[in-house]
Design an enzyme around this catalytic site. Structure first.
Site, PDB file in Angstrom:
ATOM      1  N   GLU A 167       0.810  -1.220   0.000  1.00  0.00           N
ATOM      2  CA  GLU A 167       0.000   0.000   0.000  1.00  0.00           C
ATOM      3  C   GLU A 167       0.846   1.275   0.000  1.00  0.00           C
ATOM      4  O   GLU A 167       0.897   2.010   0.996  1.00  0.00           O
ATOM      5  CB  GLU A 167      -0.965  -0.013   1.194  1.00  0.00           C
ATOM      6  CG  GLU A 167      -1.912  -1.191   1.158  1.00  0.00           C
ATOM      7  CD  GLU A 167      -2.931  -1.194   2.303  1.00  0.00           C
ATOM      8  OE1 GLU A 167      -2.806  -0.366   3.210  1.00  0.00           O
ATOM      9  OE2 GLU A 167      -3.848  -2.028   2.266  1.00  0.00           O
ATOM     10  N   GLU A 351      -5.881  -8.047   0.000  1.00  0.00           N
ATOM     11  CA  GLU A 351      -6.477  -7.746   1.310  1.00  0.00           C
ATOM     12  C   GLU A 351      -7.932  -7.368   1.109  1.00  0.00           C
ATOM     13  O   GLU A 351      -8.255  -6.613   0.190  1.00  0.00           O
ATOM     14  CB  GLU A 351      -5.786  -6.563   2.007  1.00  0.00           C
ATOM     15  CG  GLU A 351      -4.472  -6.881   2.640  1.00  0.00           C
ATOM     16  CD  GLU A 351      -3.886  -5.691   3.411  1.00  0.00           C
ATOM     17  OE1 GLU A 351      -4.653  -4.841   3.904  1.00  0.00           O
ATOM     18  OE2 GLU A 351      -2.651  -5.629   3.484  1.00  0.00           O
TER      19      GLU A 351
HETATM   20  O1  IFM Z   1      -4.339  -3.437   9.041  1.00  0.00           O
HETATM   21  C1  IFM Z   1      -4.250  -2.830   7.785  1.00  0.00           C
HETATM   22  C2  IFM Z   1      -3.091  -3.388   7.007  1.00  0.00           C
HETATM   23  O2  IFM Z   1      -1.887  -3.236   7.674  1.00  0.00           O
HETATM   24  C3  IFM Z   1      -2.959  -2.693   5.666  1.00  0.00           C
HETATM   25  N1  IFM Z   1      -4.220  -2.637   4.968  1.00  0.00           N
HETATM   26  C4  IFM Z   1      -5.391  -2.232   5.694  1.00  0.00           C
HETATM   27  C5  IFM Z   1      -5.509  -3.012   6.986  1.00  0.00           C
HETATM   28  C6  IFM Z   1      -6.770  -2.581   7.764  1.00  0.00           C
HETATM   29  O3  IFM Z   1      -6.697  -1.228   8.065  1.00  0.00           O
END
Ligand code: IFM
Length: 440
Positions: A167, A351
């Protein structure tokens, strides 16, 4: 009930994800300090000033956690290595104990039939490098390439896939513009530089891994469905600016070798000199793109300097972090990314998940809202596949309740409940729903 494995193409993989600082327990095993330790120790930055010192103690309990992954029938474990655990000062000396830990972890995955999906940076910059300006410093690309080489040399023969940086928007914008993540800056020049250097570091890491003989290399970006807060032209323009900075900036660099015009309006004069020359490195060829998706945002114009926008609450049901549940946004991005950026390149959802107000009662957590969230997003994934999007896998966030950064330990995203006093793991109803779905 979740859609079944057999509803997806034969080669589709399912996994769950975590990250090093969020679960390992950073104080164990000779890791060096990170900028998240100092950010968390600064009053007002993190709920209850909590940090990742103990977290889920995955550093010692990893066999049990891998058993949980394998027990649910997952194919892939998306995990990250911590730069400061491998190289406590970020450069130079390697912490043998840290590398040994990841070596055992990867072997543990293979022994259980899990494919190791490595991320090299999930936000815990070594503090010694933060002292040198961190991602604002162009040398960060060299430091990161060196660290990547060390990890690749040790683990590269056994990992299934690798991505340099999780990210990049969060690294650049959340950490340097919004000040909500370490290093907690609110500075547009720092932001522009960090966003560019993170991309440069990504490209250098891909080159280093290719040179070391690794394959199946990708990038993992997050996307947030930017909707105008009302039907005015000003709201539409504000949403387009948000979309350019959040959703287009990184994929545009990676797949088109340019930054979007709406982002350059505000960032161009703050970018480092000669930034245009770095796209050859930034565009090092990739084998896949990872899509992290959680929510949509309603964007309205706001007074003040560029980007002159703000968020408004939306009407949809919300998670425990106040994020609207908007599964259509996932379909929007899968189709749009394939159409506008990646074409036939495989996509993975790397994710997706939600924080819920989970309560452990009589040995169970009945997180039906989380199951419904997964069901709705899996349905949108199937819809995109049916429309021809080359989506090849889905990874749930997260295996365990963990350190949710500035929100501390309060917001629980796990399929498995963690009691942060006793560190006991209890699979939630959503874990059992996944186990059921993956059987058939
Ligand atoms: O916990 C985070 C993760 O580290 C990165 N993406 C979003 C998740 C939820 O906020």
């Amino acid at each position: 009930m979740l859609p079944k494995r057999s509803d997806f193409p034969d080669d589709f993989v399912f996994g769950a994800a975590t990250s090093a600082y969020q679960i390992e327990g950073h104080r164990a095993g000779g890791a060096g300090p990170t900028h998240w330790d100092s950010f968390a120790a600064t009053p007002g930055n993190v709920a209850h000033a909590e940090d990742g010192a103990r977290a889920c103690d995955h550093y010692h309990r990893w066999p049990q956690d891998l058993d949980l992954l394998a027990g649910a029938g997952f194919d892939v474990y998306r995990f990250s290595t911590s730069w400061a655990r491998v190289m406590p000062e970020g450069r130079g000396a390697v912490n043998a104990e840290g590398l040994d830990f990841y070596d055992r972890l990867v072997d543990g995955m293979l022994e259980r039939g899990l494919k190791p999906a490595l991320t090299l940076y999930h936000w815990e910059l070594p503090a010694a490098l933060a002292d040198l300006g961190g991602w604002r410093n162009r040398d960060s690309a060299d430091w990161f390439a060196d660290y990547t080489q060390v990890v690749a040399a040790r683990l590269g023969d056994r990992i299934w896939s690798a991505a340099p940086i999780n990210e990049p928007w969060c690294v650049g914008w959340m950490g340097h513009f919004l000040g909500l993540h370490a290093p907690g800056l609110r500075d547009i020049r720092a932001t522009a530089r960090a966003m560019h250097h993170v991309l440069l570091a990504h490209g250098r890491a891909i080159q280093a891994m290719r040179a070391a003989g690794l394959g199946n290399l990708g990038a993992v970006c997050n996307f947030e469905y930017a909707l105008p807060a009302d039907d005015t032209a000003a709201a539409a323009r504000a949403a387009a600016r948000h979309d350019a900075c959040f959703n287009q900036f990184f994929v545009s660099a990676l797949f088109r070798g340019e930054y979007p015009a709406e982002a350059l309006e505000g960032l161009a004069r703050h970018l480092p000199q000669g930034w245009q020359d770095d796209f050859t490195t930034i565009q090092a060829p990739l084998d896949w793109l990872g899509v992290n998706y959680y929510t949509c945002k309603r964007i309205a114009p706001a007074p003040g300097p560029w980007p002159a926008l703000t968020e408004r609450p939306g009407p949809l049901p919300k998670t425990a972090t106040g994020w609207e549940i908007c599964p259509e946004g996932l379909h929007h991005f899968l189709t749009r990314i394939a159409r506008d950026y990646t074409g036939a390149l495989p996509l993975y959802i790397t994710e997706n998940g939600m924080a819920a107000p989970d309560v452990l009662h009589a040995g169970t957590v009945t997180d039906t809202d989380r199951i419904a969230y997964f069901r709705a997003h899996l349905a949108q994934s199937l819809r995109a596949i049916a429309e021809g999007v080359p989506l090849r896998g889905y990874m749930a966030w997260s295996l365990l309740d963990n350190y949710e950064w500035a929100l501390g330990y309060e917001k629980r995203f796990g399929l498995v409940h963690v009691d942060f006093e006793t560190l006991q793991r209890t699979p939630k109803a959503s874990y059992h729903a996944w186990a059921q779905a993956l059987k058939g």
